[in-house]
Scaffold this active site. Structure first.
Site, PDB file in Angstrom:
ATOM      1  N   HIS A  65       0.837  -1.203   0.000  1.00 35.07           N
ATOM      2  CA  HIS A  65       0.000   0.000   0.000  1.00 35.07           C
ATOM      3  C   HIS A  65       0.871   1.252   0.000  1.00 35.07           C
ATOM      4  O   HIS A  65       0.614   2.201  -0.749  1.00 35.07           O
ATOM      5  CB  HIS A  65      -0.939  -0.034   1.208  1.00 35.07           C
ATOM      6  CG  HIS A  65      -1.935   1.067   1.236  1.00 35.07           C
ATOM      7  ND1 HIS A  65      -1.874   2.087   2.155  1.00 35.07           N
ATOM      8  CD2 HIS A  65      -3.026   1.314   0.458  1.00 35.07           C
ATOM      9  CE1 HIS A  65      -2.896   2.911   1.941  1.00 35.07           C
ATOM     10  NE2 HIS A  65      -3.606   2.469   0.920  1.00 35.07           N
ATOM     11  N   ASP A 111      -6.187   1.653  -2.207  1.00 31.12           N
ATOM     12  CA  ASP A 111      -6.912   1.381  -0.966  1.00 31.12           C
ATOM     13  C   ASP A 111      -7.761   0.120  -1.081  1.00 31.12           C
ATOM     14  O   ASP A 111      -7.839  -0.683  -0.145  1.00 31.12           O
ATOM     15  CB  ASP A 111      -7.783   2.576  -0.592  1.00 31.12           C
ATOM     16  CG  ASP A 111      -6.971   3.773  -0.120  1.00 31.12           C
ATOM     17  OD1 ASP A 111      -5.731   3.669  -0.014  1.00 31.12           O
ATOM     18  OD2 ASP A 111      -7.587   4.823   0.146  1.00 31.12           O
TER      19      ASP A 111
END
EC number: 3.1.1.4
Length: 137
Positions: A65, A111
């Site tokens: 991420h 996300d």
């Protein structure tokens, strides 16, 4: 006890809008979770910053991420920590909407993939609030 609770709550910084969206995406894939508490101080990469070797699969989700956000910053004017985007949660399935511009679509997908990754990774409470200097080299 109520006063202590209220005073404690007042010291919590509010999430920027986009991180609130990420928080809600995680709640979509892991119903009943409290992402801000569960993941903000986990391993070497979950939370602010990150370095070293991830301690487990969940920490690797956070590293991926982080790397995705680094890629998002290559878009002109794209700030992934503040970028608002459109998405939908339906029965644990996340969809980034087509009305997002290029930056928003990229951040939304960062996300979305992280939330899915979190949902598939075991949570090890021994990896919360670890000694970063000793374990994240």
């Amino acid at each position: 006890a109520v006063c202590v609770s209220l005073l404690g709550a007042s010291s919590i910084r509010p999430l920027p809008l986009h991180l609130g969206q990420f928080n809600n995406m995680i709640k979509c894939t892991i119903p009943g979770s409290t992402p801000w508490w569960d993941f903000s101080d986990y391993g070497c990469y979950c939370g602010y910053g990150g370095s070293g070797t991830p301690v487990d699969q969940l920490d690797r989700c956070c590293q991926t991420h982080d790397n995705c956000y680094t890629e998002a910053q290559k878009f002109s004017g794209c700030s992934p920590y503040r970028r608002k985007y459109s998405y939908e949660c339906s029965e644990g399935t996340l969809t980034c909407k087509s009305d997002n511009d290029e930056c928003a679509a990229f951040v939304c997908n960062c996300d979305r993939l992280a939330a899915i990754c979190f949902a598939g990774a075991p949570y090890n409470s021994n990896n919360v609030d670890i000694d970063l200097e000793a374990r994240c080299q």
